[in-house]
Scaffold this motif. Structure first.
Motif, short mmCIF file in Angstrom:
data_model
loop_
_atom_site.label_atom_id
_atom_site.label_comp_id
_atom_site.label_asym_id
_atom_site.label_seq_id
_atom_site.Cartn_x
_atom_site.Cartn_y
_atom_site.Cartn_z
N TYR A 1 5.85 -4.72 5.66
CA TYR A 1 5.17 -5.04 4.41
C TYR A 1 5.05 -3.75 3.61
O TYR A 1 4.57 -2.73 4.11
CB TYR A 1 3.80 -5.64 4.68
CG TYR A 1 3.83 -7.04 5.28
CD1 TYR A 1 5.00 -7.80 5.23
CD2 TYR A 1 2.72 -7.59 5.88
CE1 TYR A 1 5.04 -9.07 5.76
CE2 TYR A 1 2.75 -8.87 6.42
CZ TYR A 1 3.91 -9.61 6.37
OH TYR A 1 3.95 -10.88 6.90
N GLY B 1 -5.74 -7.34 -0.29
CA GLY B 1 -5.02 -7.44 0.97
C GLY B 1 -3.83 -8.37 0.96
O GLY B 1 -3.09 -8.42 1.95
N VAL C 1 -0.22 -9.53 0.59
CA VAL C 1 1.06 -8.83 0.63
C VAL C 1 1.91 -9.24 -0.57
O VAL C 1 2.09 -10.42 -0.84
CB VAL C 1 1.81 -9.14 1.94
CG1 VAL C 1 3.17 -8.44 1.96
CG2 VAL C 1 0.98 -8.73 3.15
N TYR D 1 1.10 -4.22 -1.64
CA TYR D 1 -0.12 -5.00 -1.46
C TYR D 1 -0.90 -5.07 -2.76
O TYR D 1 -0.85 -4.16 -3.59
CB TYR D 1 -1.04 -4.35 -0.42
CG TYR D 1 -0.51 -4.33 0.99
CD1 TYR D 1 -0.86 -5.32 1.90
CD2 TYR D 1 0.32 -3.29 1.43
CE1 TYR D 1 -0.41 -5.28 3.22
CE2 TYR D 1 0.78 -3.26 2.74
CZ TYR D 1 0.42 -4.25 3.62
OH TYR D 1 0.88 -4.22 4.92
N THR E 1 -1.11 -3.62 -8.14
CA THR E 1 -0.70 -3.54 -6.75
C THR E 1 -0.36 -2.10 -6.41
O THR E 1 -0.26 -1.24 -7.30
CB THR E 1 0.55 -4.41 -6.49
OG1 THR E 1 1.66 -3.88 -7.25
CG2 THR E 1 0.30 -5.86 -6.88
#
Length: 215
Positions: A161, A168, A170, A164, A126
């Motif tokens: 947010y 895409g 979150v 990620y 991420t």
């Protein structure tokens, strides 16, 4: 010693309680709105899906949800938000935070096969946005664990947010000014570094316990 309320069902939150106690906290698990002055912070644990009625949708992919549990947890969250006390939401807990503040949920992610529990957690890289608590703790890119098929979609106006996956999805959020953070992954299962490729979840849990700046 920090006193943490885990807003969950008794007997189903041992993993959260155990790691918080190892980090020096006192934990109580309850679904009743407490005397807020008795607690320093709230942890919203992971679990099943969320009643789609709570975010204005029909069921189009949700699997197992408990409407009574959802509403009890939201009532506890409301009490802590009203007192501006720290809140950490984990997996389902992050989704509840987004719903509470006016956002909604992907009921079944297009890339759910990459994220849902399959004979254990899945792991993936991420990235965190600069200037956020997750960036300060872990840097820009890091590996986390996944065990979910739902995820946040429409963002609540008062939230950002902040993490990620490259598909895409979150993985982290925070409130604009309140000490509220949510992560889609499970830091309580990464607290002993058994998975060398993943981050140490204790860093985030320790920041939560000691009220490091979340936003």
């Amino acid at each position: 010693m920090k006193k943490i309320l885990v807003a969950g069902e008794t007997g189903k939150t041992f993993n959260y309680e155990n790691v918080l106690r190892r980090l020096g906290a006192s934990c109580t698990t309850s679904l009743h709105v407490p005397e807020i002055s008795s607690y320093d912070a709230l942890l919203l644990p992971g679990g099943g899906d969320i009643d789609p009625v709570l975010f204005g949708q029909l069921n189009c992919g949700s699997r197992f949800f408990d409407p009574v549990l959802d509403r009890l947890q939201l009532s506890v969250l409301k009490a802590f938000v009203s007192e501006k006390k720290p809140v950490l939401g984990i997996c389902r807990g992050m989704q509840l935070i987004n719903i509470f503040f006016g956002g909604d949920i992907h009921q079944d992610l297009p890339s759910a096969d990459r994220h849902q529990y399959t004979n254990g957690d899945q792991y993936h890289e991420t990235f965190a946005l600069p200037g956020t608590v997750l960036y300060r703790l872990y840097g820009e890119r890091f590996v986390v664990n996944s065990a979910h098929h739902q995820g946040v979609d429409l963002k609540a106006p008062s939230l950002s947010y902040i993490q990620y996956c490259d598909d895409g999805v979150v993985e982290g959020l925070c409130h604009h000014y309140l000490p509220i953070v949510g992560v889609q992954w499970h830091p309580e299962r990464l607290s002993d570094k058994e998975k060398s490729e993943a981050v140490n979840g204790s860093l985030l849990l320790d920041a939560f316990l000691h009220h490091y700046k979340f936003v």
